[in-house]
Scaffold this motif. Structure first.
Motif, PDB file in Angstrom:
ATOM      1  N   PRO A  94       0.813  -1.230   0.000  1.00  0.00           N
ATOM      2  CA  PRO A  94       0.000   0.000   0.000  1.00  0.00           C
ATOM      3  C   PRO A  94       0.841   1.271   0.000  1.00  0.00           C
TER       4      PRO A  94
ATOM      5  N   LEU B 238       2.374   1.630  -3.531  1.00  0.00           N
ATOM      6  CA  LEU B 238       1.348   1.994  -4.513  1.00  0.00           C
ATOM      7  C   LEU B 238       0.944   3.452  -4.360  1.00  0.00           C
ATOM      8  N   CYS B 239       0.878   3.912  -3.118  1.00  0.00           N
ATOM      9  CA  CYS B 239       0.582   5.320  -2.857  1.00  0.00           C
ATOM     10  C   CYS B 239       1.691   6.195  -3.418  1.00  0.00           C
TER      11      CYS B 239
END
Length: 210
Positions: free
Chosen positions: A195, A198-199
């Motif tokens: 996460p 991906l951010c």
């Protein structure tokens, strides 16, 4: 004799794989300078390989512990350090040479040893202390003669050294608390950092567009 051979082989394999990964990452960064996206692909590939290995050779990997809320809470701090460690290494490779990354990253051993003594109360022998001092002097002289010196690259290397050192000490503590095996730790590290990466890819793409 067998235990000495096994230990030596493991250390040698770790050195070869570590250097090979640095070289490959450097080549990739020269052609595709997007650290977050590359790390996302590497994490996905690692998770896939761990799951496949658990299915086909469970005797080698052991049981891979799936995500549990109580363990995830304890592991999040380590995940942030893991992401910083990966990103700083990849970002440094954009501006400095492979030998510089390998030499300067050895400083993490020194910082880790200091933190280990401070927080985990580990004792260092005279030989270990001498070896660390030699490493420090070598890194210093290498930095002075670095023909491809890049202030930005060295800042990233500094971040890498600190995050790697903190990671090594913290993971040693979490191993005792969570009792996860190496395959489970690999699974947790790569799964939880996705996460964040991906951010970072999303923010990076928007920044490039602007």
């Amino acid at each position: 004799m067998k235990s000495i051979f096994l230990t030596t082989s493991t250390i040698l394999a770790y050195c070869i794989v570590g250097c090979a990964m640095t070289i490959v990452n450097k080549l990739v960064m020269q052609k595709f300078p997007y650290p977050n996206f590359i790390l996302v692909l590497q994490c996905i590939a690692t998770i896939f390989l761990v799951c496949v290995a658990e299915y086909f050779v469970p005797s080698f990997t052991g049981k891979v512990q799936k995500l549990e809320h109580k363990i995830v809470k304890k592991w999040l701090g380590l995940t942030i350090l893991f992401v910083c460690m990966l990103l700083s290494s990849m970002s440094a490779l954009e501006t400095v040479s492979i030998p510089t990354v390998i030499v300067m990253r050895n400083l993490a051993t020194i910082v880790t040893a200091i933190l280990d003594v401070m927080f985990l109360k580990t004792n260092l022998s005279w030989g270990e202390g001498t070896s660390i001092l030699v490493m420090l002097m070598g890194a210093y002289w290498y930095g002075r003669k670095d023909m491809n010196f890049s202030p930005t690259g060295y800042v990233w290397l500094g971040i890498n050294v600190m995050s790697t050192s903190l990671y090594q000490v913290y993971v040693k503590y979490l191993v005792k608390v969570t009792q996860l095996n190496s395959s489970s730790m690999t699974y947790y590290n790569n799964m939880l950092c996705l996460p964040f990466l991906l951010c970072g890819c999303h923010i990076g793409s928007e920044f490039k567009v602007v």
